[in-house]
Design an enzyme around this catalytic site. Structure first.
Site, PDB file in Angstrom:
ATOM      1  N   ARG A 192       4.754  -0.570   1.139  1.00 35.98           N
ATOM      2  CA  ARG A 192       4.572  -2.002   1.440  1.00 35.98           C
ATOM      3  C   ARG A 192       4.829  -2.889   0.227  1.00 35.98           C
ATOM      4  O   ARG A 192       4.624  -2.485  -0.901  1.00 35.98           O
ATOM      5  CB  ARG A 192       3.153  -2.264   1.960  1.00 35.98           C
ATOM      6  CG  ARG A 192       2.878  -1.609   3.279  1.00 35.98           C
ATOM      7  CD  ARG A 192       1.487  -1.905   3.827  1.00 35.98           C
ATOM      8  NE  ARG A 192       1.294  -1.152   5.071  1.00 35.98           N
ATOM      9  CZ  ARG A 192       0.914   0.112   5.106  1.00 35.98           C
ATOM     10  NH1 ARG A 192       0.684   0.760   3.991  1.00 35.98           N
ATOM     11  NH2 ARG A 192       0.777   0.723   6.272  1.00 35.98           N
ATOM     12  N   HIS A 233      12.037  -4.499   5.746  1.00 32.07           N
ATOM     13  CA  HIS A 233      11.898  -5.206   7.020  1.00 32.07           C
ATOM     14  C   HIS A 233      10.461  -5.658   7.236  1.00 32.07           C
ATOM     15  O   HIS A 233       9.547  -5.190   6.545  1.00 32.07           O
ATOM     16  CB  HIS A 233      12.337  -4.314   8.193  1.00 32.07           C
ATOM     17  CG  HIS A 233      11.552  -3.044   8.312  1.00 32.07           C
ATOM     18  ND1 HIS A 233      11.838  -1.934   7.540  1.00 32.07           N
ATOM     19  CD2 HIS A 233      10.477  -2.695   9.065  1.00 32.07           C
ATOM     20  CE1 HIS A 233      10.988  -0.963   7.835  1.00 32.07           C
ATOM     21  NE2 HIS A 233      10.135  -1.407   8.751  1.00 32.07           N
ATOM     22  N   GLU A 273      13.312   4.076  12.189  1.00 30.21           N
ATOM     23  CA  GLU A 273      12.689   3.545  13.400  1.00 30.21           C
ATOM     24  C   GLU A 273      13.570   2.505  14.075  1.00 30.21           C
ATOM     25  O   GLU A 273      14.478   1.944  13.464  1.00 30.21           O
ATOM     26  CB  GLU A 273      11.301   2.963  13.088  1.00 30.21           C
ATOM     27  CG  GLU A 273      11.307   1.820  12.104  1.00 30.21           C
ATOM     28  CD  GLU A 273       9.895   1.382  11.686  1.00 30.21           C
ATOM     29  OE1 GLU A 273       8.928   2.146  11.861  1.00 30.21           O
ATOM     30  OE2 GLU A 273       9.782   0.258  11.177  1.00 30.21           O
ATOM     31  N   LYS A 303      -3.168  -4.338   2.717  1.00 29.30           N
ATOM     32  CA  LYS A 303      -3.162  -2.893   2.435  1.00 29.30           C
ATOM     33  C   LYS A 303      -2.549  -2.588   1.067  1.00 29.30           C
ATOM     34  O   LYS A 303      -2.030  -3.465   0.388  1.00 29.30           O
ATOM     35  CB  LYS A 303      -2.365  -2.154   3.527  1.00 29.30           C
ATOM     36  CG  LYS A 303      -3.020  -2.195   4.903  1.00 29.30           C
ATOM     37  CD  LYS A 303      -2.193  -1.388   5.882  1.00 29.30           C
ATOM     38  CE  LYS A 303      -2.770  -1.463   7.307  1.00 29.30           C
ATOM     39  NZ  LYS A 303      -1.877  -0.835   8.278  1.00 29.30           N
ATOM     40  N   LYS A 351      10.963   8.255   8.087  1.00 26.52           N
ATOM     41  CA  LYS A 351      10.507   7.459   9.216  1.00 26.52           C
ATOM     42  C   LYS A 351      11.542   6.407   9.620  1.00 26.52           C
ATOM     43  O   LYS A 351      11.268   5.212   9.577  1.00 26.52           O
ATOM     44  CB  LYS A 351       9.179   6.782   8.860  1.00 26.52           C
ATOM     45  CG  LYS A 351       8.456   6.185  10.060  1.00 26.52           C
ATOM     46  CD  LYS A 351       7.245   5.380   9.612  1.00 26.52           C
ATOM     47  CE  LYS A 351       6.608   4.658  10.772  1.00 26.52           C
ATOM     48  NZ  LYS A 351       5.569   3.731  10.380  1.00 26.52           N
ATOM     49  N   GLN A 400       8.020  -4.099   4.376  1.00 27.28           N
ATOM     50  CA  GLN A 400       7.903  -2.677   4.072  1.00 27.28           C
ATOM     51  C   GLN A 400       9.255  -1.988   4.170  1.00 27.28           C
ATOM     52  O   GLN A 400      10.243  -2.573   4.625  1.00 27.28           O
ATOM     53  CB  GLN A 400       6.950  -2.038   5.084  1.00 27.28           C
ATOM     54  CG  GLN A 400       7.340  -2.298   6.534  1.00 27.28           C
ATOM     55  CD  GLN A 400       6.313  -1.758   7.525  1.00 27.28           C
ATOM     56  OE1 GLN A 400       6.647  -0.917   8.335  1.00 27.28           O
ATOM     57  NE2 GLN A 400       5.078  -2.236   7.477  1.00 27.28           N
ATOM     58  N   HIS A 429      10.670   2.397   4.683  1.00 26.30           N
ATOM     59  CA  HIS A 429      10.219   3.770   4.892  1.00 26.30           C
ATOM     60  C   HIS A 429      11.095   4.708   4.069  1.00 26.30           C
ATOM     61  O   HIS A 429      12.307   4.527   4.005  1.00 26.30           O
ATOM     62  CB  HIS A 429      10.291   4.127   6.374  1.00 26.30           C
ATOM     63  CG  HIS A 429       9.496   3.175   7.218  1.00 26.30           C
ATOM     64  ND1 HIS A 429       8.133   3.048   7.110  1.00 26.30           N
ATOM     65  CD2 HIS A 429       9.883   2.274   8.144  1.00 26.30           C
ATOM     66  CE1 HIS A 429       7.716   2.123   7.953  1.00 26.30           C
ATOM     67  NE2 HIS A 429       8.759   1.627   8.586  1.00 26.30           N
ATOM     68  N   SER A 433       3.401  -6.236   7.615  1.00 24.32           N
ATOM     69  CA  SER A 433       3.820  -6.257   6.214  1.00 24.32           C
ATOM     70  C   SER A 433       5.321  -6.052   6.000  1.00 24.32           C
ATOM     71  O   SER A 433       5.994  -5.390   6.786  1.00 24.32           O
ATOM     72  CB  SER A 433       3.059  -5.184   5.434  1.00 24.32           C
ATOM     73  OG  SER A 433       3.309  -3.919   5.982  1.00 24.32           O
TER      74      SER A 433
END
Length: 373
Positions: A245, A226, A87, A251, A85, A60, A62, A58
């Protein structure tokens, strides 16, 4: 690989009474290293993953710590913890992803070439974006936010109609032998096939398309939109499962939060690459050290001609992943040498050194996640 309650790593060694890494660390907190233990309340601060992406993941972003705490309080069923988060993804094979907003000139070009995209954004927002190019960065960010929010808040039915028109147009052009790469035709068709009618298909006109070669990485700080599209990567992040998302997903989608939180600073795709630094002490070691305290990733590439390799001891717990090669690992704490091959994972306590003996003279490729405070 880590201790997040949604995916606490299982311990395979039968000599150890605890069944998961989280349980073991709870009873052996010194294994984290003194600084890590104190800074992260006796918890392992990172999660380490291997992703093999066949269907796009997806679109999304964070949240940062402050927003994560708020979202977790408001909707714990969607936001399971109160942590940020950030990453990093490091490519194992050719890896395709969307990351951060494109330079405005590129988005404006797509608005001109893709009438269906322009239709969803609306004339006013599109004009505002075009005019913002001659103003300061705040005007650009504001116009970009307006455009993206217009797209994301479009009615499902209208999105599906426009997407069908675009798909039909691309199919006809391709059938007539025309190249549609100037509007990412092939990618759009692939995403539409995976997620028919999904708003996320249009996001390719807003976000940079990155193709990473093996060993190349992208770092995603808080609030950067991203999506991973295809390929294999190792991924390391702060210990969190908070994801807001926007599309390409069945979801929960939280459009208002997403549009509100995003970083709307455009930048060229090359600026999204995160290069590693070569270690001064160890010729086989490269270090991906992002601007957050929670994690660092090391890539270890050892030629097959070397018979033994010593993994540096660190003042941090670390997780070692074998991607390529066959070794036996010995340490002063393990009763017997541990055989490791592709897919093998070793937890190394702080200040522990591990010696890897190559049992087959093939090149080694390992990744090691740790926390360098």
């Amino acid at each position: 690989m880590g201790t997040h309650p949604r995916g606490d790593a299982k311990i395979l060694d039968n000599h150890i009474s605890q069944k998961t890494l989280g349980q073991w660390i709870a009873e052996n907190r010194d294994s984290l290293g003194s600084k890590v233990k104190d800074s992260f309340n006796g918890q392992l601060p990172f999660l380490f993953k291997v992703l093999s992406v066949k269907t796009a993941l997806s679109i999304q972003a964070h949240p940062n710590k402050e927003l994560a705490e708020k979202l977790h309080l408001q909707a714990p069923e969607h936001y399971p913890d109160a942590n940020h988060k950030p990453e990093m993804a490091i490519a194992l094979t050719s890896f395709q992803g969307l990351c951060g907003f494109r330079p405005v000139e590129e988005i404006v070009t797509f608005l001109n070439k893709v009438p269906e995209f322009q239709f969803l954004i609306g004339d006013n927002a599109a004009t505002q974006l075009k005019q913002s190019m001659s103003h300061n960065s705040r005007a650009v960010a504001s116009a970009l936010r307006n455009c993206f929010s217009h797209l994301m808040k479009s009615e499902k039915k209208v999105v599906a109609e426009q997407l069908n028109l675009l798909v039909k147009r691309i199919s006809q052009q391709v059938a007539a032998g025309n190249n549609m790469e100037d509007i990412c035709g092939e990618l759009l068709m692939e995403l539409h096939q995976q997620y028919p009618g999904d708003i996320g298909c249009f996001a390719i006109y807003f976000l940079n398309l990155l193709i990473l070669k093996p060993g190349e990485a992208m770092f995603l700080e808080a609030n950067v939109p991203h999506a991973y599209l295809k390929g294999d990567c190792v991924e390391c992040m702060a210990c969190s499962d908070n994801t807001v998302r926007a599309g390409l997903t069945p979801k929960f989608i939280d459009v208002p939060t997403l549009c509100d939180m995003l970083n709307y600073t455009p930048s060229p795709s090359k600026d999204r690459l995160f290069p590693p630094k070569q270690s001064q002490e160890d010729p086989y070691l490269s270090i991906y050290d992002p601007p957050v305290p929670d994690f660092t990733v090391m890539k270890i590439e050892v030629p097959g001609s070397v018979t033994e390799y010593k993994v540096l001891s660190l003042d941090s717990a670390s997780i070692l992943l074998m991607v390529q090669g066959t070794v036996t690992a010995s340490t002063t704490t393990a009763q017997a040498p541990i055989p490791l091959q592709r897919g093998g994972v070793l937890f190394i306590g702080a200040n522990e050194s591990v010696s890897l003996k190559l049992t087959v003279p093939n090149d080694l490729l390992l990744f090691r996640a740790c926390c360098l405070l």
